[in-house]
Design a protein around this motif. Structure first.
Motif, PDB file in Angstrom:
ATOM      1  N   THR A 239     -12.127  12.232  -3.383  1.00  0.00           N
ATOM      2  CA  THR A 239     -13.148  11.509  -4.154  1.00  0.00           C
ATOM      3  C   THR A 239     -13.265  12.090  -5.555  1.00  0.00           C
ATOM      4  N   ARG A 240     -13.310  13.404  -5.641  1.00  0.00           N
ATOM      5  CA  ARG A 240     -13.431  14.031  -6.959  1.00  0.00           C
ATOM      6  C   ARG A 240     -12.193  13.766  -7.811  1.00  0.00           C
ATOM      7  N   ILE A 241     -11.027  13.773  -7.197  1.00  0.00           N
ATOM      8  CA  ILE A 241      -9.791  13.509  -7.935  1.00  0.00           C
ATOM      9  C   ILE A 241      -9.802  12.092  -8.513  1.00  0.00           C
ATOM     10  N   ARG A 242     -10.231  11.128  -7.694  1.00  0.00           N
ATOM     11  CA  ARG A 242     -10.295   9.750  -8.195  1.00  0.00           C
ATOM     12  C   ARG A 242     -11.320   9.615  -9.310  1.00  0.00           C
ATOM     13  N   GLU A 243     -12.426  10.305  -9.200  1.00  0.00           N
ATOM     14  CA  GLU A 243     -13.446  10.262 -10.252  1.00  0.00           C
ATOM     15  C   GLU A 243     -12.908  10.870 -11.540  1.00  0.00           C
ATOM     16  N   ALA A 244     -12.160  11.969 -11.425  1.00  0.00           N
ATOM     17  CA  ALA A 244     -11.578  12.608 -12.612  1.00  0.00           C
ATOM     18  C   ALA A 244     -10.573  11.686 -13.275  1.00  0.00           C
ATOM     19  N   ALA A 245      -9.785  10.972 -12.474  1.00  0.00           N
ATOM     20  CA  ALA A 245      -8.813  10.043 -13.043  1.00  0.00           C
ATOM     21  C   ALA A 245      -9.506   8.898 -13.763  1.00  0.00           C
ATOM     22  N   ALA A 246     -10.540   8.335 -13.140  1.00  0.00           N
ATOM     23  CA  ALA A 246     -11.251   7.209 -13.748  1.00  0.00           C
ATOM     24  C   ALA A 246     -11.905   7.614 -15.063  1.00  0.00           C
ATOM     25  N   ALA A 247     -12.417   8.832 -15.128  1.00  0.00           N
ATOM     26  CA  ALA A 247     -13.101   9.279 -16.340  1.00  0.00           C
ATOM     27  C   ALA A 247     -12.139   9.697 -17.440  1.00  0.00           C
ATOM     28  N   SER A 248     -10.904  10.060 -17.080  1.00  0.00           N
ATOM     29  CA  SER A 248      -9.969  10.623 -18.062  1.00  0.00           C
ATOM     30  C   SER A 248      -9.024   9.606 -18.666  1.00  0.00           C
ATOM     31  N   GLY A 249      -8.823   8.474 -17.988  1.00  0.00           N
ATOM     32  CA  GLY A 249      -7.812   7.517 -18.439  1.00  0.00           C
ATOM     33  C   GLY A 249      -6.469   7.718 -17.759  1.00  0.00           C
ATOM     34  N   ALA A 250      -6.348   8.754 -16.926  1.00  0.00           N
ATOM     35  CA  ALA A 250      -5.158   8.910 -16.082  1.00  0.00           C
ATOM     36  C   ALA A 250      -5.329   8.021 -14.849  1.00  0.00           C
ATOM     37  N   GLU A 251      -4.278   7.894 -14.052  1.00  0.00           N
ATOM     38  CA  GLU A 251      -4.372   7.124 -12.820  1.00  0.00           C
ATOM     39  C   GLU A 251      -3.769   7.921 -11.679  1.00  0.00           C
ATOM     40  N   VAL A 252      -4.355   7.752 -10.489  1.00  0.00           N
ATOM     41  CA  VAL A 252      -3.827   8.390  -9.295  1.00  0.00           C
ATOM     42  C   VAL A 252      -3.596   7.316  -8.239  1.00  0.00           C
ATOM     43  N   CYS A 253      -2.660   7.595  -7.336  1.00  0.00           N
ATOM     44  CA  CYS A 253      -2.372   6.670  -6.241  1.00  0.00           C
ATOM     45  C   CYS A 253      -1.971   7.481  -5.018  1.00  0.00           C
ATOM     46  N   ALA A 254      -2.697   7.307  -3.930  1.00  0.00           N
ATOM     47  CA  ALA A 254      -2.323   7.956  -2.676  1.00  0.00           C
ATOM     48  C   ALA A 254      -1.016   7.376  -2.164  1.00  0.00           C
ATOM     49  N   LEU A 255      -0.191   8.224  -1.573  1.00  0.00           N
ATOM     50  CA  LEU A 255       1.061   7.747  -1.002  1.00  0.00           C
ATOM     51  C   LEU A 255       0.768   6.841   0.191  1.00  0.00           C
ATOM     52  N   HIS A 256       1.240   5.610   0.127  1.00  0.00           N
ATOM     53  CA  HIS A 256       1.061   4.661   1.211  1.00  0.00           C
ATOM     54  C   HIS A 256       2.217   4.781   2.193  1.00  0.00           C
ATOM     55  N   THR A 257       1.936   4.430   3.432  1.00  0.00           N
ATOM     56  CA  THR A 257       2.968   4.480   4.464  1.00  0.00           C
ATOM     57  C   THR A 257       3.647   3.122   4.593  1.00  0.00           C
ATOM     58  N   LEU A 258       4.779   3.125   5.247  1.00  0.00           N
ATOM     59  CA  LEU A 258       5.487   1.877   5.510  1.00  0.00           C
ATOM     60  C   LEU A 258       4.701   1.019   6.499  1.00  0.00           C
ATOM     61  N   ALA A 259       3.978   1.658   7.409  1.00  0.00           N
ATOM     62  CA  ALA A 259       3.133   0.898   8.330  1.00  0.00           C
ATOM     63  C   ALA A 259       2.043   0.151   7.575  1.00  0.00           C
ATOM     64  N   GLU A 260       1.504   0.761   6.536  1.00  0.00           N
ATOM     65  CA  GLU A 260       0.502   0.075   5.719  1.00  0.00           C
ATOM     66  C   GLU A 260       1.106  -1.126   4.999  1.00  0.00           C
ATOM     67  N   ARG A 261       2.370  -1.017   4.608  1.00  0.00           N
ATOM     68  CA  ARG A 261       3.028  -2.153   3.960  1.00  0.00           C
ATOM     69  C   ARG A 261       3.190  -3.313   4.942  1.00  0.00           C
ATOM     70  N   VAL A 262       3.466  -3.003   6.205  1.00  0.00           N
ATOM     71  CA  VAL A 262       3.589  -4.057   7.214  1.00  0.00           C
ATOM     72  C   VAL A 262       2.278  -4.827   7.327  1.00  0.00           C
ATOM     73  N   ALA A 263       1.166  -4.111   7.218  1.00  0.00           N
ATOM     74  CA  ALA A 263      -0.142  -4.744   7.374  1.00  0.00           C
ATOM     75  C   ALA A 263      -0.511  -5.624   6.189  1.00  0.00           C
ATOM     76  N   GLU A 264       0.181  -5.446   5.070  1.00  0.00           N
ATOM     77  CA  GLU A 264      -0.102  -6.262   3.889  1.00  0.00           C
ATOM     78  C   GLU A 264       0.675  -7.575   3.957  1.00  0.00           C
ATOM     79  N   ALA A 265       0.411  -8.446   3.013  1.00  0.00           N
ATOM     80  CA  ALA A 265       1.067  -9.760   3.000  1.00  0.00           C
ATOM     81  C   ALA A 265       2.578  -9.593   2.968  1.00  0.00           C
ATOM     82  N   ALA A 266       3.289 -10.472   3.651  1.00  0.00           N
ATOM     83  CA  ALA A 266       4.747 -10.414   3.688  1.00  0.00           C
ATOM     84  C   ALA A 266       5.308 -10.672   2.298  1.00  0.00           C
TER      85      ALA A 266
END
Length: 598
Positions: A239-266
């Motif tokens: 949470t703190r990391i995401r807040e720091a990114a939002a306030a700084s102009g940097a961006e962060v992205c958690a590594l998503h799994t392939l299983a999560e991609r299956v759950a998204e739209a084809a």
């Protein structure tokens, strides 16, 4: 103006039949793409081992044939499959820089790139014939040619006297939060980078010394960051990391799994082709002269940055197009990015040699007017600007279609608007968001996006493929086409087999040790995938032999293996590739063309 409305459902290959034979590793990625372009595809057994054949017939197609093999410049014994191609071309060396030694990619990157190049070659040959010229009807490529293209920037940089801007050493993202969340960070300028790390309490010296390595990771495929930055991340909550990114102009992205991609739209096709609504057929471009390359006589305007769009335009130039780069006043700043050959960046030359350049300030009315004048006489306008920038400047597809109704307007984007809330559309963020970081590593390695720019490069290939499809559709309808490709489409192309495994309830990752080379007395050896278990059983003996000796011993036993390139400066003189490379007038290394036409 927005994007033009679609006209009908016509696709460029609707009247073309393909007969395809060969190993699935070399054919499967191409089959879906040909079908998405409207072709009828019939698979047939047989064919030459280690090679695929694509034979096209139909109205206007004549008899166009493509041949794709594992080995086209390498000896057959040294390019028997994906693993050996990665080893012998330097791909394992580049991907392994982050880890301090060669590592194989657990995805079939060379074969995937070769399949896209195969479709490009077919589209180009069909386009040349549709234009009425005496263009060659047979095209050949190889997974080895594709692999050399993917490492061309790294090879060029390694083979000039000037040193890198930052030293190469192991290390790099992703970072890990206190809760264990692994994440990628993106900051394109030093100010957001510094604000982000200060917000987390990182030592000033660490954020200052870490920036150059982080900034140049796109170029060096490694990022030896101070350990203090990793410690800082591990001490902070997600949470703190995401807040720091939002306030700084940097961006962060958690590594998503392939299983999560299956759950998204084809996923759909990796590109869209949208003919201009209401446009009247216009005069066709002149036919290429007999024996010319298929895009001879066509003009491509490219307003690209970094890798994706410049590589797409580079490929179109290799197919014969006259490519004109639209650069800002003062020229492209990346021309001076070290290391340089005769004062010009070797990496920049790898993507941009042979292009003409025109400077234009597109932020000014006069600059935009000048660009429209160029568009009026062009066949393709290609860019990878930030989302919405073209429309904001009045340079979107609809606006430029009114200037040139036969224009193929090509946008190579990050996300194609298909993932709401997605992070910045850069290579490593796309790898993180789409599960590439999991797919490229075997099961015994923690997920981590490759620091080799896999998706930028594949995105450039997909972009060129989309342009060629648009040009062929234009040739058959007389109407201009808006095409869009994306890094997301490239990532989906690469991870498709792993996502299918996950969707079937199987482990999407390759097993422990997959494509991990074996140490020898003087380097490394890579067994073919089908020989890896037996070769690993001989690892103690292999360690005592030179690479050359170890390869000979394994081949005597009927196993396939090759030595791993561990130094890109030795690539041009490697006996397996000697004679494959040339140099430009600046002395910068040129890899072989991806295709041979005959």
């Amino acid at each position: 103006m927005g994007r033009p409305a679609a006209v009908g459902t016509q696709r460029p290959l609707e009247d073309v039949d393909f007969r395809v034979s060969g190993p699935a590793a070399l054919t499967a990625p191409a089959l879906g793409r040909l079908r998405a372009l409207g072709a009828t595809v019939r698979e047939s057994p047989g064919g030459r081992p280690g090679a695929a054949r694509f034979a096209a017939t139909g109205p206007g197609a004549g008899a166009v044939t493509a041949h794709t093999a594992w080995a086209d410049v390498l000896p057959d014994a040294d390019a028997a499959d994906e693993a050996t191609v990665q080893a012998a071309t330097g791909m394992m060396q580049v991907h392994g820089r982050r880890d301090g030694g060669p590592r194989g990619l657990a995805v079939d990157y060379a074969a995937t790139c070769a399949s896209v190049l195969t479709v490009q070659g077919l589209l180009a040959a069909l386009l040349g014939r549709a234009r009425g010229g005496g263009v060659a009807a047979e095209v050949a490529t190889g997974a080895d040619r594709a692999a050399l293209l993917t490492v061309s920037q790294y090879a060029a940089a390694a083979n000039v006297p000037e040193a890198e801007a930052v030293p190469s050493a192991p290390g790099g993202p992703p970072f890990t939060a206190a809760c264990g969340t692994r994440f990628e960070l993106e900051a394109l300028e030093p100010a957001p980078w510094a604000r982000f790390w200060r917000a987390l309490g990182a030592p000033e010296e660490a954020l200052r010394t870490g920036w150059p390595a982080f900034q140049f990771r796109y170029a060096t495929a490694c990022a030896p960051l101070p350990e203090a930055l990793h410690r800082t991340a591990r001490a902070a909550s997600w949470t703190r990391i995401r807040e720091a990114a939002a306030a700084s102009g940097a961006e962060v992205c958690a590594l998503h799994t392939l299983a999560e991609r299956v759950a998204e739209a084809a996923p759909g096709a990796p590109w869209t082709l949208t003919p201009y609504a209401g446009a009247q057929p216009a005069a066709a471009a002149p036919s290429p002269p007999s024996g010319a390359l298929p895009l001879s006589g066509l003009t491509v305007l490219e307003a690209g940055r970094r890798i994706q769009a410049p590589l797409a335009a580079h490929l179109l130039g290799l197919l014969g197009a006259d490519v004109v780069r639209i650069e800002p006043p003062g020229g492209d700043p990346l021309r001076g990015m070290p290391p340089c050959a005769s004062g010009i960046s070797a990496r920049w030359l790898a993507l941009n040699r042979g292009k003409r350049a025109v400077e234009a300030d597109i932020k000014s009315p006069a600059g935009r007017a000048g660009l429209r004048e160029l568009v009026a006489g062009a066949d393709v306008f290609l860019h990878n600007w930030a989302p919405g920038k073209a429309e904001e400047l009045g340079l979107g597809a609809g606006s430029l279609a009114s200037v040139n109704p036969r224009l193929v307007y090509a946008y190579t984007s990050g996300w194609a608007g298909r993932l709401p809330g997605a992070p910045m559309g850069t290579d490593f963020m796309v790898q993180a968001r789409t599960g590439v970081g999991e797919a490229v590593r075997p099961a015994d390695e923690p997920p981590a996006p490759s620091l080799m720019t896999l998706i930028d490069v594949l995105g450039g290939l997909v972009g060129a493929e989309a342009v060629l499809a648009g040009l062929l559709l234009r040739e058959r309808t007389g109407r201009g086409v808006a095409v869009e490709s994306s890094l997301l489409g490239a990532a989906e192309t690469l991870t498709a087999p792993a996502v299918r495994r996950a969707a079937a309830g199987r482990d999407p990752r390759r097993p422990a040790g997959f494509r991990r080379p074996l140490p020898t007395a003087d380097g490394w050896l890579a067994p073919a995938d089908g020989s890896s278990a037996e070769a690993a059983a001989e690892s103690a003996r292999i360690r005592e032999l030179t690479s050359h000796q170890a390869v000979a011993v394994l081949r005597e036993r009927g196993l396939s293996a090759t030595a791993v390139i561990t130094d890109l400066t030795a690539l041009p003189e490697d006996p397996r590739l000697r004679g494959a490379f040339t140099r430009d007038p600046h002395g910068s290394l040129i890899v072989p063309s991806p295709w041979r036409f005959a």
